[in-house]
Design an enzyme around this catalytic site. Structure first.
Site, PDB file in Angstrom:
ATOM      1  N   GLU A 271       1.055  -1.262   0.012  1.00 16.99           N
ATOM      2  CA  GLU A 271      -0.260   0.153  -0.038  1.00 16.99           C
ATOM      3  C   GLU A 271       0.724   0.969   0.247  1.00 16.99           C
ATOM      4  OE1 GLU A 271      -2.717  -0.531   3.174  1.00 16.99           O
ATOM      5  OE2 GLU A 271      -4.243  -1.793   2.240  1.00 16.99           O
ATOM      6  N   ASP A 350      -8.022  -9.443   4.380  1.00 20.47           N
ATOM      7  CA  ASP A 350      -8.199  -7.853   5.661  1.00 20.47           C
ATOM      8  C   ASP A 350      -9.113  -8.051   6.455  1.00 20.47           C
ATOM      9  OD1 ASP A 350      -6.799  -5.508   6.091  1.00 20.47           O
ATOM     10  OD2 ASP A 350      -7.332  -4.341   4.795  1.00 20.47           O
ATOM     11  N   GLU A 378     -12.814  -2.050  12.358  1.00 19.23           N
ATOM     12  CA  GLU A 378     -12.440  -1.500  10.651  1.00 19.23           C
ATOM     13  C   GLU A 378     -13.532  -2.007   9.668  1.00 19.23           C
ATOM     14  OE1 GLU A 378      -8.922  -2.320   8.657  1.00 19.23           O
ATOM     15  OE2 GLU A 378      -9.575  -0.374   6.860  1.00 19.23           O
TER      16      GLU A 378
END
Ligand code: GCU
Length: 664
Positions: A271, A350, A378
């Site tokens: 990322e 993820d 998240e």
């Protein structure tokens, strides 16, 4: 009263028959910093729970309303472990080291709290995982990446804050057995790059001292490109002699200033973060170079396996983000230095609400491994929606990898039981911030508490942990306790039902990751992530598809490869399935999607209603905060239900058999 809550260390009065507590030490010095913290906690806890004054040292026979506690060193007790026993109203806490004694003290306070301290009681406990860590994704400007509980309490305007709240934080962590804390975001940018310079050493030392008082080591996330950003060099190639020398010098400077620093956590080549790939080097080249630099000081490099190319073109059916971790790391098994630990996210993607366990866990057999989970919610409701994650973590720990005949579960691998490693354990991306209640949603503290307890004792069930948390947090009767425990235990399944079905993942608003957006995957320039068309949905990861299923040992590979044997909850993760395919209970896939979305929303409403039963029974502020979260959860659940159902109705053209309202 401080401005923040005391979470599960409320210490409300539980009995009145003990008037004094007398504590003696043998083999432990009262001058030791950890013993000092233990003494403070015993005073605070025993006063709160019993209303008793605490005295230290021999003071004669004592009376019948005196509780005697002997804290003794016993080298036969395992590292960081403890034994508690109670005979003739005298409690003995034995431990081989200070951390063990501190953890034993917290356990003793729990026993008092639960009304379980009585003659004959015996506890024998030692940590399953050598490393039990929290990873903060706090930035130095005070923001928190994926933070849902306010701003950072470690940083304000690029300065490090050390105050009473820091000490309370350390107490909470020690009370659940955490022994390592990474204090900055894995994406190391801006001021955080300077944490390894003398600009911050003074404050870092203060912070690491507070942690040290509670047996906790501090760790820093590291910027792999520091030789460029701080050293003015033109590269950070891990095999370049000058780069190596730069790191050697830097580590000397850092560890001389911060002896209690445990080492570094590194996110590389992911990322947008820099890493060894830029120079044609492997992940092992990068990790080993740093491991050599920290070795003289006995420190660790924790290297993350969350390495993938977020711009890859997946129109070719063999390309698959899920494969990346294994593809990059498996062939290097055995090539890592002994002070390197690979930190592996629980799933290959993820932190989704449902994913298979990463095939790297146990796939590596000659490398130190650590499991990474996320209690910051998240993708699991952002501490608005209730989602107790301990059942998910339990599933991961209990997963049989088949890496060997026995002792082959993820718990065996990360604890070192499988392959005899010492540098291994478990880490969680933490869910705290400077909100008064620390975790935004008061109920999300169950994940914070639960992670620590589970990391220390992997034999605990999700229910046992939920009960412990509830009874220390709220002083309520058994029925109400059952009610909250039940809400917690059902919450993950409910969340899963109204969000993404059968392991497919994502479908969330890109970037923010809250709320539905069925096609919304941030890296979706090559098409939708879930591969839905008018006939079906799901990603074919079998040997006919991306081949991801083949990354497991044969027993699991075979199961995942075959849609008939694949666990139903992961069906769409591994297979592209047509809408009219019949699942085991006879329902079609499309009907299953409709049913679970209607049910999930309805069940969310039901638990929200149940919460109202607690009005007047728990502190009003907590009650209202959670109530407000439930209202937002229901709104969210409706959005998910309607968007997902409409989307698949439009794609498939198949109506709900039960004729419920689906927007066209
Ligand atoms: C996720 C998350 C990022 C985080 C990353 C990581 O992609 O959305 O915010 O940086 O995980 O674990 O490194």
């Amino acid at each position: 009263m401080s401005e923040w809550t005391q979470l599960w260390l409320n210490y409300e009065r539980v009995r009145n028959d003990i008037k004094s507590v007398n504590i003696t030490f043998s083999g432990f010095s009262e001058d030791n910093r950890v013993v000092g913290s233990m003494i403070d906690e015993l005073r605070r806890g025993m006063y709160g729970l019993l209303g008793a004054e605490v005295s230290f040292g021999e003071n004669g026979a004592g009376s019948s309303d005196t509780l005697k506690i002997e804290i003794k060193k016993n080298v036969a007790v395992k590292a960081e472990g403890y034994r508690i026993s109670c005979k003739n109203s005298t409690v003995s806490v034995e431990a081989g080291d200070e951390n063990g004694a501190l953890y034993g003290t917290y356990h003793l306070l729990r026993l008092v709290n639960f009304g379980k301290l009585s003659d004959g009681c015996e506890v024998n406990s030692s940590p399953d995982n050598p490393l039990r860590m929290m990873n903060h994704w706090d930035n130095m400007d005070g923001s928190i990446e994926r933070g849902y509980s306010g701003r950072s309490f470690f940083y304000v305007n690029n300065e490090i804050v050390v105050d009473d709240r820091t000490r309370d934080y350390a107490r909470f962590m020690a009370s659940i057995g955490i022994n390592g804390v990474v204090i900055n975001n894995v994406n190391v940018k801006d001021a955080a790059s300077y944490l390894i310079t003398d600009r911050y050493f003074g404050r870092l030392k203060e912070l690491s001292d507070v942690f040290g008082d509670y047996g906790i080591k501090m760790y820093l996330s590291l910027n792999f490109a520091s030789p460029i950003e701080l050293g003015g060099m033109d590269n950070c190639d891990p095999l370049n002699e000058e780069v190596i020398k730069w790191w050697d010098d830097k580590c000397k400077e850092v560890f001389e200033a911060l002896p209690n620093l445990g080492g570094f956590l590194v996110k590389a080549d992911s990322e947008g973060r820099p890493g060894p790939f830029t120079y044609g080097r492997t992940q092992a080249d990068g990790a080993n170079m740093l491991a050599d630099a920290v070795k003289p000081y006995g420190k660790l490099i924790i290297w993350r396996c969350f390495v993938y190319n977020c711009t890859q073109d997946w129109r070719d059916t063999k390309t698959d983000r899920a494969r990346a971790g294994y593809d990059y790391f498996k062939d290097l098994d055995g090539k890592y230095k002994d002070n390197v630990i690979l930190q592996i996210k629980n799933g290959p993607m993820d932190f989704q609400i449902r994913e298979p366990v990463s095939p790297l866990l146990g796939g590596l057999t000659k490398t130190n491994q650590m499991l990474e989970v996320q209690i910051a919610q998240e993708y699991t409701g952002q501490q608005i929606d209730l989602c107790y994650l301990i059942p998910l973590f339990r599933e991961v720990l209990d997963f049989k990898t088949y890496c060997q005949k026995e002792k082959d579960t993820v718990a065996d691998v990360i604890s070192g039981r499988a392959f005899g490693n010492k540098n291994c354990g478990i880490a969680a991306v933490i869910n705290t911030g400077n909100d008064k209640n620390w975790t935004g949603n008061d109920m999300a503290a169950a994940n914070l508490y639960g992670f620590g307890r589970l990391a220390y004792d992997m034999s605990l069930s999700a229910e046992e942990i939920a009960r412990e948390w509830v009874s220390q947090t709220f002083r309520i009767d058994k029925n109400d306790e059952d009610l909250i425990v039940d809400m917690l235990l059902r919450s993950r399944e409910i969340y899963e039902k109204y969000t993404c079905p059968l392991g497919i993942g994502w479908m969330v608003t890109p970037n923010t990751h809250y709320g539905p957006s069925v096609d919304g995957y941030e890296y979706s320039r090559w098409g939708t992530y879930h591969r839905a068309d008018h006939l079906g949905l799901g990603v074919d990861r079998s040997s006919n598809g991306t081949g991801y299923a083949q990354q497991y040992y044969p027993e699991n590979a075979e199961k995942f490869n075959d849609p008939d044997k694949c666990p139903q909850e992961l069906l769409l993760f591994f297979h592209h399935i047509s809408y009219d395919h019949r699942l085991k209970d006879g329902r079609t896939l499309i009907q299953y999607i409709y049913d679970t979305h209607f049910d999930g929303e309805a069940e969310a409403e039901k638990i929200a209603e149940n919460w109202n039963i607690l009005e007047g029974k728990i502190p009003e502020e907590s009650f209202l905060r959670v109530k407000n979260r439930f209202e937002r959860q229901i709104y969210n659940a409706k959005e998910w239900r309607d968007q997902v159902n409409s989307y698949f109705y439009r794609k498939s053209g198949i109506k709900d058999e039960k004729g419920r309202k689906i927007y066209e």
